[in-house]
Design a protein around this motif. Structure first.
Motif, short mmCIF file in Angstrom:
data_model
loop_
_atom_site.label_atom_id
_atom_site.label_comp_id
_atom_site.label_asym_id
_atom_site.label_seq_id
_atom_site.Cartn_x
_atom_site.Cartn_y
_atom_site.Cartn_z
N ALA A 100 77.60 24.77 97.04
CA ALA A 100 77.31 25.75 95.97
C ALA A 100 78.31 26.90 96.02
N ARG A 101 78.60 27.40 97.23
CA ARG A 101 79.56 28.51 97.36
C ARG A 101 80.95 28.06 96.93
N ASN A 144 81.72 25.60 94.87
CA ASN A 144 81.74 25.36 93.43
C ASN A 144 81.84 26.66 92.64
N SER A 145 81.18 27.71 93.12
CA SER A 145 81.15 28.98 92.38
C SER A 145 82.51 29.68 92.37
N THR A 189 83.66 31.39 86.39
CA THR A 189 82.67 32.19 87.11
C THR A 189 82.67 33.63 86.60
N LEU A 230 76.63 26.19 83.53
CA LEU A 230 76.17 25.22 84.54
C LEU A 230 76.03 23.82 83.95
N SER A 239 79.39 22.47 83.46
CA SER A 239 80.00 22.26 84.77
C SER A 239 79.45 20.98 85.40
N GLU A 295 74.31 27.68 93.27
CA GLU A 295 75.53 28.08 92.56
C GLU A 295 75.20 29.09 91.47
N SER A 296 74.14 28.80 90.71
CA SER A 296 73.71 29.72 89.66
C SER A 296 73.26 31.06 90.25
#
Length: 849
Positions: free
Chosen positions: A485-486, A488-489, A496, A741, A744, A772-773
């Motif tokens: 998640a980190r 991907n963000s 982002t 999202l 994505s 991620e969100s």
């Protein structure tokens, strides 16, 4: 290319839905605002036009400024002699004299009817013989008031209070309670009544005694005889006009009234449109994000079009056509929703008691054109940059996806521009805080804040990596899902940034206003505590003057140990008109706690006066200085400064003893009365005072806590309204997170399929998308709260120039709530994309491109 663009729109209906919703909400807010304000304005204007249907000419005072050496008192009204001359004009068929003022009516339960300034009293003009009918107020029941002790009520007020002909009603004009018998109920086109106010009619002599001076009127209106135009009647009236009076035609009165209504509505309209603009501004990020991702996903498709002969312009045009179609659909839907919002707001006003005159829902051409143009232009402009970027990619390079990511050079240029904008905006804001007054600093502060906000948006891709990296320790708790998640963000910083910026703007405004409102409230509380030592402040509910009988009545109460009125009267000091405040010189020191720089309240009597430091400095006065003064009645005297104190918003200017001021006042009355009781402030003492005043709903008895709470109510109401309006921007921001999202997830279908194939469970996929969100939303929330606190501080520096007690108060509890709100936004926005990602068939996803 047109067919290709339309095919792409229908092929990506689901992906474009969020963009449509974002534009729809913004346009709905714009059209709803225009429809609502047009409807209310039209209703009031038509109501006011009815009120002037029997008025062809009005004679009224001009209210011009007195000469530099004359008395500063109020202008005289229209005399009975002028009315008699108007009646004798050959073109006048009828003449009416009017006088009005505040009249607080209590219902049968003793509660105030109407709201403050909407509670009005006026005269029923029955002519010289007392037998004529006043065409303004036709009686539906009973008769018109003919003597003191009789009143007539408007029909709407009679219906909601239950008063009938023969009942006795309690009311108050300036403090003392009156008990008058209801002798009639009338209908009226008065806009104030149509808006939920009350109108109480008295006979003319009683109304003059209560609201003016016997034998004088506020206004004299004339009805033209048959065959006489308003212009001709005005020409005749010019010959009988007294000094400082003018004749105004009924047409001009109606036009002026319409203009006043339009101007009063324009402030509300502008304020609501500002928030609609914020929603649309936030929506731009979603639109730009959507088209950027769509263009990226169709890079090979667009390259193929270039390879078979399409020009750059055609590729750009095809993307813009898609945006035009999306914008048109969203604008039309938004217009329809806006009409519904306008109707709902009008209905809501009726339910909360703020009724308006009856009238149709007004959807004028300006609302339609503005809504359509706004939706289409915003969408096309937001899509222009992605379209231009797509057209620039060489066909061969695009087919091999070389240009799929931004170049280092483009990021360097972006970061450099962002840094310059942020630095320039910060410098402007800091410069504005050094200016002496809010008026001078408003423009640079506003420009600086806008430039800084834009600079921060440009810089967000650069800021995203270090700030999101700070969440790494927390992400490790969630294992592989947290790590992915980190990563991907921060994989696509531009995306982002655009997603987080939408939330950042909304939270910046909410936090900034919360900080300012809390700090101002704290300053006012300090000021009230510092300057107010009395147990209670007594005033009229609408803060009109309080009759001296109230003071005398309370003096007879054994529990009052000290009291002082505060009376205002204009006086000329040199060439300037200043307001003198009359106080009880013997007791004022016990009731206030003002800080004196020199002198004191001791011996405040005769020709002695104490002044605030600001006034003393501007006029170069000190203790012992004397100056000439012309009172309200034109009498001249000299006053001597016996003290200089630090003024504040609650007490400032020149204070002198009532024994000196009262003889010069046209009408002795107080703005408020301060009292100290033997047992101090308590519920029993307050009840005792209210009982002594006849449980009068028109009079407020407030202690220090009540004063603070009444001020707090105003700020809370304003803040809640702003929160409600800004909620639209937050909703649009949520749509942006959902949109980003979802697209994505679609873009990473192959990657998610591989993760599922190597053992990541569906629960892990859901957790990855949700985290991620959450990270992106918290990133936007932290930036927004930080900027909001900075803007709250800087705006506070301007406020402090006129409110010395102002000091920054950071409401940590609310800021924590805002951060939690950002986290909640992230979690809610991820529900559908996370579920969609977890449902992907791993084999189908692996085979996808």
């Amino acid at each position: 290319m047109l067919r290709t663009a339309l095919r792409n729109v229908f092929a990506h209906k689901a992906r474009l839905l969020m963009t449509v919703l974002a534009v729809l909400l913004g346009v709905a807010f714009v059209s709803g605002t225009l429809v609502f304000t047009s409807t209310i304005s039209d209703a009031y204007q038509k109501s006011s036009e009815k009120g002037f249907s029997n008025v062809d000419l009005a004679i009224e005072q001009t209210g011009g400024e007195p000469s530099d050496t004359g008395a500063p008192g109020k202008r005289p009204r229209i005399s009975q002699a002028t009315l008699e001359k108007a009646r004798d004009l050959p073109g006048a068929a009828g003449v009416t004299g009017s006088v009005s003022g505040f009249a607080a009516l209590a219902d049968k339960d003793g509660k105030l009817v109407g709201e403050g300034w909407q509670s009005t009293g006026a005269n029923y003009y029955a002519g010289p013989e007392g037998e004529d009918k006043d065409a303004r107020y036709p009686m539906s029941e009973g008769r018109a008031p003919q003597r003191s002790g009789e009143i007539a009520l408007d029909q709407k007020t009679a219906e909601r209070t239950g008063y009938k002909v023969g009942d006795t009603a309690r009311l108050s004009i300036d403090g003392p309670v009156r008990k008058d018998r209801v002798v009639g109920v009338f209908t009226t086109d008065d806009g104030n009544v149509a808006a939920g106010g009350t109108l109480v009619l008295f006979d003319t002599s009683t109304a003059q005694r209560l609201f003016a001076v016997p034998g004088q009127y506020d206004q004299v209106t004339l009805e033209a005889a048959a065959g006489t135009s308003q212009g001709e009647l005005k020409s005749q009236a010019q010959k009988i006009l007294p000094a400082d009076a003018e004749a105004v035609t009924g047409k001009k009165l109606a036009a002026d009234q319409s203009k006043t209504i339009e101007e009063s509505m324009s402030g509300m309209q502008t304020g609501m449109l500002v928030f609609a603009g914020i929603s649309l501004f936030v929506g731009i990020f979603i639109i730009a994000n959507t088209f950027t991702m769509l263009v990226t996903q169709r890079t090979k498709e667009l390259a193929l079009l270039r390879a078979v002969g399409a020009s750059r312009r055609q590729v750009t045009r095809s993307v813009l056509i898609e945006a035009f179609v999306v914008g048109t659909v969203a604008a039309v839907a938004g217009l329809a929703a806006g009409v519904g919002i306008g109707a709902a707001l009008r209905s809501l006003m009726g339910k909360v008691g703020a009724t308006v005159p009856d009238g149709p829902l007004v959807v004028d051409s300006s609302a339609v054109v503005t809504s359509l143009v706004t939706g289409i232009v915003v969408t096309v402009l937001a899509a222009w940059l992605p379209a231009r970027r797509a057209a620039k990619i060489p066909p061969v390079a695009a087919m091999s996806s070389i240009h799929a990511t931004a170049t280092v050079r483009s990021l360097v240029v972006r970061n450099s521009i962002g840094a310059l904008l942020a630095a320039g905006g910060t410098a402007l804001v800091l410069y504005a805080t050094t200016l002496d007054s809010a008026g001078e600093g408003d423009v640079p502060m506003g420009i600086g804040a806008a430039v800084l906000l834009i600079g921060m948006f440009v810089l967000t891709p650069l800021l995203s990596r270090p700030l999101i990296a700070a969440a790494a320790p927390l992400m490790r708790v969630f294992g592989v899902s947290g790590k992915l998640a980190r990563q991907n963000s921060v994989r696509n910083p531009r995306r982002t940034a655009a997603t987080a910026s939408a939330l950042m703007i909304g939270l910046t405004l909410i936090t900034g206003m919360t900080v300012i409102a809390g700090s101002v409230q704290e300053a006012i509380d300090k000021m009230a505590t510092k300057s107010f030592r009395a147990d209670y402040s007594i005033s009229m509910a609408n803060f009109t003057p309080l009759a001296p009988q109230v003071e005398k009545k309370l003096e007879r109460e054994g529990q009052i140990t000290a009291s002082s009125p505060m009376r205002n009267s204009p006086a000329r000091v040199g060439k300037d008109v200043e307001y003198m405040t009359g106080v009880n010189g013997e007791t004022i020191g016990e009731l206030t706690d003002l800080e004196f720089t020199s002198g004191s309240f001791d011996g405040l009597s005769g020709n002695k006066v104490v002044v605030d430091k600001k006034t003393a400095d501007s006029k170069k006065w000190k203790v012992g200085s004397s100056f000439p003064v012309i009172y309200e009645d034109g009498k001249k005297s000299r006053l001597t400064v016996s003290g200089v104190y630090e003024g504040n918003e609650m007490m400032q200017g020149m204070l002198l003893d009532t024994g000196t001021l009262d003889p010069h006042m046209e009408r002795v009355a107080s703005m408020q009365l301060m009292v100290k009781t033997a047992d101090g402030a308590s519920e029993s003492a307050k009840s005792s005072l209210e009982k002594a005043l006849g449980n009068n709903p028109a009079i407020l008895v407030q202690d220090e806590k009540d004063l603070s709470e009444s001020i707090a109510e105003i700020f809370t109401l304003m803040l809640n309204m702003l929160y409600g309006l800004l909620a639209m921007a937050v909703i649009v921001a949520v749509l942006g997170v959902v949109n980003t999202l979802a697209m994505s997830v679609f873009e990473r279908s192959q990657e998610i399929g591989m993760l599922r194939a190597i053992g990541l469970e569906r629960r892990g996929v859901k957790r990855m998308v949700r985290l991620e969100s959450l990270v992106i939303s918290l990133f936007g929330g932290v930036l927004g709260i930080g900027l909001g606190v900075f803007f709250g501080w800087s705006a506070g520096e301007l406020i402090a120039s006129s409110l010395p007690q102002y000091a920054l108060v950071v409401p940590w509890e609310r800021i924590g709530l805002f951060l939690a709100l950002a986290a909640l936004v992230g979690m809610l926005a991820a529900l559908w994309p996370a579920r969609r990602a977890a449902k992907l068939n791993m084999l189908t996803a692996i085979k996808s491109e």
